[in-house]
Design an enzyme around this catalytic site. Structure first.
Site, mmCIF file in Angstrom:
data_model
loop_
_atom_site.group_PDB
_atom_site.id
_atom_site.type_symbol
_atom_site.label_atom_id
_atom_site.label_comp_id
_atom_site.label_asym_id
_atom_site.label_seq_id
_atom_site.Cartn_x
_atom_site.Cartn_y
_atom_site.Cartn_z
ATOM 1 N N GLY A 8 -1.944 -4.105 5.889
ATOM 2 C CA GLY A 8 -0.854 -4.945 6.154
ATOM 3 C C GLY A 8 0.396 -4.160 6.942
ATOM 4 O O GLY A 8 0.084 -3.166 7.271
ATOM 5 N N CYS A 9 1.129 -4.958 7.216
ATOM 6 C CA CYS A 9 2.282 -4.490 8.036
ATOM 7 C C CYS A 9 3.065 -3.213 7.351
ATOM 8 O O CYS A 9 3.634 -2.550 7.993
ATOM 9 C CB CYS A 9 3.241 -5.614 8.583
ATOM 10 N N THR A 10 2.885 -3.385 5.830
ATOM 11 C CA THR A 10 3.719 -2.554 5.123
ATOM 12 C C THR A 10 2.892 -1.189 4.532
ATOM 13 O O THR A 10 3.187 -0.445 3.767
ATOM 14 C CB THR A 10 4.466 -3.207 3.917
ATOM 15 N N GLY A 11 1.256 -1.255 4.869
ATOM 16 C CA GLY A 11 0.411 -0.503 4.526
ATOM 17 C C GLY A 11 -0.613 -0.977 3.999
ATOM 18 O O GLY A 11 -0.872 -2.200 4.029
#
Length: 386
Positions: free
Chosen positions: A359-362
């Site tokens: 995802g965009c955060t990991g």
């Protein structure tokens, strides 16, 4: 020249007397050694750094370890870098100096350096734990111990309640789980909150640029790269100017205060490294670190690390049959990338179809919407998610 040096020494004595009268005490200044062999910029650059520190700061003394040079300094003469390091250790062990700044030092396994940089977005200092050396051969264990070392340094710099962030790299989520458990069991410290909208104690690149936490936890190789970028991003890389270098070596049971700078470090940075080392010496960093490690051990540091770094799912492809494929739109964050595959297997074992993703955060685990709650419970129970 000799007459001028005598006049300077007399002036320094009167300044010390004036400061003592003003403060009500005549506290003895700490002595910080500086090895002058080994710099890519020559011995002159090291002497220039000492002169700069002397002109800026008058609360510690500098002892040059190297060849004889002009200037108003105590000089311990040695013939080369190897002899300089031996003499530096001798002076530290005898108590003739209370700390030292040098370009290279062989720290034992278990000890790594805590750097300090100045961030471009805000100008705030950021403590990087750690930047050289090997705290542990296990990445996650090393980063957890780095956090304690970073907290120790922050406290020795006068930050009473340092806020800790964990850089979003491999192992970060495991480190977060361990530190949360350590905190819950009584080891007192505070997590920083990312400036990004979704917050959390796992820090993004934006948090590096703004120094969101007081202490940024990472592995030494990443920290080393960050120091080099922060210290020389305006100079092209061959001359480090900003920040205070790679910092003091810290580890459980370690007692020598040795701060590291690079062979590419220039006088402005080395000047601040001398100040950094002197502050750590004045505030007895090694005693602070001893106390921090004792407090962490009292609440079970080693057992918590062991429990959280052992293999959680011992399986082979033959052990677990992948459940029938389903549409997966429910994402579960907070899984460490090093454990992503095993986390999916833990869900398969419970009959929940899952896939790994980013995802965009990991890293994320994806499952069917109807099985989202159950999947989160399984991952929490098996230790993959806090």
């Amino acid at each position: 020249m000799e007459q001028l040096n005598v006049k300077n020494m007399i002036a320094d004595v009167f300044n010390d007397i004036a400061e003592g009268i003003k403060s009500g005490s005549f506290k003895e200044k700490v002595k910080i050694g500086l090895t002058t062999f080994g710099s890519e910029h020559g011995i002159e650059e090291m002497v220039k750094a000492a002169e700069l520190a002397k002109s800026r700061y008058n609360d510690f003394e500098i002892v040059l370890i190297g060849p004889k040079v002009e200037g108003d300094f105590t000089i311990v003469e040695v013939k080369d870098a190897e002899e300089g390091h031996k003499k530096m250790v001798e002076l530290l062990e005898s108590g003739q100096i209370q700390g030292a700044v040098t370009q290279h030092f062989d720290f034992p396994i278990g000890v790594s350096t805590v750097g300090k940089v100045s961030t471009p977005a805000t100008g705030r200092d950021l403590i990087l734990a750690t930047t050289t050396g090997t705290t542990s051969t296990n990445r996650v264990e090393g980063m957890v111990i780095n956090a304690i070392s970073g907290i120790s340094v922050a406290k020795s710099l006068g930050i009473k309640n340092p806020k800790v962030g964990i850089l979003n790299i491999d192992g970060a989520r495991q480190v977060e789980r361990i530190l949360k458990e350590l905190k819950d069991k009584g080891y007192g410290f505070e997590f920083a909150e990312s400036l990004r909208a979704d917050g959390g104690s796992v820090m993004r690149g934006n948090d590096l640029l703004t120094a969101t936490p007081d202490v940024m936890v990472c592995d030494s190789l990443t920290g080393n790269l960050l120091v080099k970028i922060f210290s020389s991003f305006t100079t092209g890389g061959n001359y480090e100017t900003v920040g205070a270098g790679y910092g003091p070596g810290v580890g459980e049971g370690y007692t020598k205060l040795v701060n590291i700078v690079s062979r590419a470090s220039g006088a402005p940075l080395i000047c601040e490294a001398l100040r950094y080392c002197a502050t750590c010496a004045e505030n007895k960093l090694m005693e602070v670190a001893k106390d921090e490690f004792n407090r962490a051990n009292e609440v079970g540091l080693k057992d918590i690390i062991a429990k959280n770094t052992k293999e959680k799912v011992k399986t082979t492809e033959e052990d677990i049959k992948v459940p029938p494929k389903k549409v997966v739109t429910y994402s579960i964050a907070g899984i460490d990338i090093l454990e992503l595959e095993d986390a999916c297997k833990a869900l398969w074992k419970e009959g929940i179809y899952s896939e790994s993703g980013m995802g965009c955060t990991g890293p994320i685990v994806l499952v069917n919407e109807e099985e989202g709650t159950k999947a989160e419970e399984v991952l929490s129970k098996t230790g993959f998610k806090s």
